[in-house]
Design a protein around this motif. Structure first.
Motif: not given
Length: 350
Positions: A325-336
């Motif tokens: 919801r904050h704007g993190y996209d799928a590739p960034l979420l996968e990294k985190l």
């Protein structure tokens, strides 16, 4: 989007199981239904695919409960821990992890390399990396380090928040900088060099600022804090200054977000009503300082009071929903979630 598989940089499950007075703590972990933040059913419900399983040896006369203390502005530092007691507790907790693996029918795997972690995650097995938080069980000659390495040790914090033969830990103070004492001893410097040789990750989460810079000057490996946050946002000495974060970035290292509310809130209080927004705020700060490839999770599950909106490992998807919801996209979420940890571990433990 579905929550990606999560590899977490720090938990204290083994300490909780050591203290568990039920007839079979291992079975209770595998079957679920007991207390605590992580068991196998909770991990599966939250898509927790693995993590660093810490061995931590509490002081027998510890004067504060760091998991529930509301005010850590002047919490006394526990005394040094005798080696014989530390070895008994360390052996107990390492044995518990090995028993978990043996009793799990493949549902838990003790991993000794990044390849082991990837293979375990691919087959749906909880990937456990053995970590030690405070090296009180290890002698200054490092003989016991070889024993622990053979048992699977691949990550070590030379100190917890107390003094030992290897260096000085950060006391619990608020507000305060991490500059709270001396750094590594000569034995601590030998330990760091030995960890580099053996490809054991050196965790900087509990060490003083002077100790941090001692490790930075010695180590040939990326600098890693498995469960720390941004000091500029929460002035707890367990959090990292701008200079420390810059050194971690320059070494291509890593920081895991600590869920402990006292390291998230601007007022430093341990409060269960801490909003997930405070976690998002620290992740924003870590990403700004380190970049998107050097940040992950470092929950401190079973070792700290975490936000009630997360609750336990089964609540991890709520954090990732907030990040989306904050704007993190799928590739960034996968990294985190796991990508950054696996990349870091490939460059440290192999």
């Amino acid at each position: 989007m579905p929550t990606p598989p999560i590899f977490d940089g720090h938990n204290d499950v083994l300490l909780r199981l050591m203290k568990d007075t039920s007839p079979d703590p291992v079975a209770r972990f595998l079957e679920g239904g007991g207390p605590g933040h992580i068991d196998l059913p909770k991990a599966r419900a939250g898509n927790l695919a693995g993590g660093m399983f810490a061995v931590f040896c509490p002081s027998p006369d510890e004067r504060a409960d760091f998991t529930t203390a509301r005010d850590m502005s002047n919490t006394p530092l526990p005394p040094e821990l005798p080696m014989d007691l530390a070895r008994r507790m360390t052996t107990h907790q390492v044995a518990l992890l090995l028993r978990l693996e043996a009793a799990s029918n493949g549902a838990v795997t003790v991993c000794r390399s990044a390849a082991d972690i990837r293979a375990a995650m691919a087959r749906g097995s909880l990937a456990a990396v053995l970590h030690i938080e405070g090296a009180e069980a290890i002698d200054a000659d490092l003989h016991f380090l070889d024993v622990l390495y053979a048992a699977g040790l691949r990550s070590i914090g030379p100190v917890w928040s107390r003094t030992n033969v290897f260096g000085y830990g950060v006391p619990f103070r608020f507000p305060h900088s991490p500059d709270l004492g001396p750094g590594l001893t000569d034995a601590g410097k030998r330990l760091v060099r030995a960890c580099n040789e053996k490809r054991i990750l050196v965790d900087l989460s509990h060490i003083t600022e002077k100790g941090f810079w001692d490790v930075a000057a010695l180590s040939t490996a990326p600098l890693v804090a498995t469960h720390s946050n941004v000091h500029a946002l929460t002035q707890a000495p367990r959090n990292l200054t701008a200079d420390q974060l810059r050194a971690i970035r320059d070494s291509d290292g890593m920081v895991g977000l600590n869920f402990a509310t006292g390291f998230l809130r601007a007022d430093g209080q341990m409060r269960a009503d801490t909003p997930i927004d405070d976690m998002v705020r620290h992740l924003d700060g870590l990403i700004e300082a380190l970049g998107e490839t050097r940040v992950g999770m470092g929950s401190d599950f079973d070792g700290a009071l975490v936000p009630a909106d997360i609750g336990d490992a089964s609540g991890l998807p709520r954090l990732f929903e907030a990040l989306e919801r904050h704007g993190y996209d799928a590739p960034l979420l996968e990294k985190l979630a796991h990508g950054n940890w696996l990349s870091l571990l490939e460059r440290t433990i192999g």
